[in-house]
Design an enzyme around this catalytic site. Structure first.
Site, mmCIF file in Angstrom:
data_model
loop_
_atom_site.group_PDB
_atom_site.id
_atom_site.type_symbol
_atom_site.label_atom_id
_atom_site.label_comp_id
_atom_site.label_asym_id
_atom_site.label_seq_id
_atom_site.Cartn_x
_atom_site.Cartn_y
_atom_site.Cartn_z
ATOM 1 N N LYS A 197 -1.506 39.586 60.459
ATOM 2 C CA LYS A 197 -0.555 39.388 59.370
ATOM 3 C C LYS A 197 0.752 40.113 59.700
ATOM 4 O O LYS A 197 0.757 41.289 60.051
ATOM 5 C CB LYS A 197 -1.132 39.918 58.056
ATOM 6 C CG LYS A 197 -0.186 39.808 56.873
ATOM 7 C CD LYS A 197 0.147 38.360 56.558
ATOM 8 C CE LYS A 197 1.074 38.273 55.348
ATOM 9 N NZ LYS A 197 1.506 36.881 55.111
ATOM 10 N N SER A 211 20.206 22.158 73.657
ATOM 11 C CA SER A 211 19.042 22.509 72.870
ATOM 12 C C SER A 211 18.940 21.618 71.629
ATOM 13 O O SER A 211 18.870 20.416 71.730
ATOM 14 C CB SER A 211 19.087 23.986 72.514
ATOM 15 O OG SER A 211 17.811 24.470 72.269
#
Length: 336
Positions: free
Chosen positions: A176, A124
């Site tokens: 949000k 990764s």
């Protein structure tokens, strides 16, 4: 008369103590000066002032490491560094951390010949960092790949329902702070995260395609989150050669004209006095002994919190931290 005798004994004891500490202080200063002179002259140990190959250790979870980046920048300006070995043993970490370190290493590679060596695991974001070099070496059974990006989030809504707790919020907009831990993620919130992950994934795969000179479609085939052995990675073009640090050094000498048999010095972003034998070892030993005496359970406590919990946002990581420490998405399995 007895009081005068006692006072005299006390004064003598105090004088002896003062004499001892004066002598001890003088000895410490003298040894420190001798060590510093030896360091400057390159005597009694390896000195960064002499020509050498610099080793950069990339170990454990990768984060946005300002000290490491500053060290890399310093290395690029150090004339005595004739070549660089990236020694990687990491399952990955934060995507932005890998990106920042990769960028600093690419600038270094413009000035110094660089080779990457993947040890136990370089997956990764760990593999992302390896891409900064012009040649990648790994053991036959090293673990690499895991090209992808991950955004994980949890949800404790059912637990809160069970214990009778509710959490309310007033938001400026529906998306949000979404998703949150206290209510199921809405389809709109999941779509936002998918766009974020896909955008990062496209950047990561484009980087692999550029650095490994591969077709983008071929990279996408390999970037399914899978890990590969060093042998499989070599067969698929993700690395260049099977071997360890000796093979990496041989490449620097044969292909980049780095002088043979130069000493290898590990640069450290944590301890800049690592190559001053007395001063460094004495200070470290004293500090570690003092800290362990004050907080005897500190080392045991380190294992109570998973390193994965400190990663925020997008991550590129293959989750095998124990393998790294002991050796050391679907679209993706986290930012490598």
């Amino acid at each position: 008369m007895t009081l005068d005798a006692d006072a005299l004994v006390d004064r003598r004891r105090l004088r002896r103590k003062l004499t001892f500490w004066r002598v001890a202080a003088f000895a410490i200063v003298a040894i420190a000066l001798i060590s510093a002179i030896g360091y400057a002259a390159g005597v009694g140990g390896l000195s960064k002032r002499a020509a050498h190959v610099a080793r950069i250790d990339i170990n454990g979870v990768i984060l946005d490491d300002r000290d490491l980046i500053e060290m890399i920048e310093e290395m690029s300006e150090t004339e005595s560094v004739r070549g660089v070995v990236l020694s990687i043993n990491s399952p990955g970490g934060s995507t932005t951390g890998g990106e920042a370190i990769y960028g600093a290493l690419r600038k270094l590679a413009d000035k110094k010949p660089m080779v990457a060596e993947i040890r136990t695991v370089g997956a990764s974001a760990g593999y992302m960092i390896a891409l900064a070099s012009d040649h990648i070496v790994a053991r036959y059974n090293s673990i690499t790949g895991s090209i992808g990006v991950l955004f994980q989030y949890g949800n404790v809504a059912r637990l809160l329902d069970t214990i009778g707790v509710s959490i309310d919020a007033v938001k400026s907009a529906p998306l949000k702070a979404e998703p949150n831990y206290y209510s199921p993620a809405s389809p709109e919130a999941v779509a936002v995260l998918e766009n974020l992950v896909n955008d990062s994934f496209e950047w990561f795969t484009a980087l692999v395609a550029e650095r490994r000179n591969m077709e983008p479609n071929r990279v996408k085939e390999l970037a399914n989150g899978a890990i590969y052995s060093g042998h499989a990675a070599r067969e698929n073009g993700l690395i260049d050669e099977i071997g360890g640090e000796d093979v990496a050094i041989a490449w620097l000498e044969d292909k980049r004209d780095v002088p043979k048999d130069l000493p290898i010095i590990t640069w450290s972003a944590v301890d800049e006095t690592a190559d001053i034998p007395f001063a460094s070892s004495a200070a470290r030993a004293f500090g570690e002994g003092f800290a362990s005496g004050l907080i005897p359970g500190l080392d045991d406590a380190k294992g109570l919190i998973s390193r994965g919990l400190v990663l925020d946002g997008l991550v590129s990581v293959w989750q095998a931290p124990v393998a790294v420490e002991n050796g050391s998405s679907n679209r993706g399995d986290g930012n490598d």
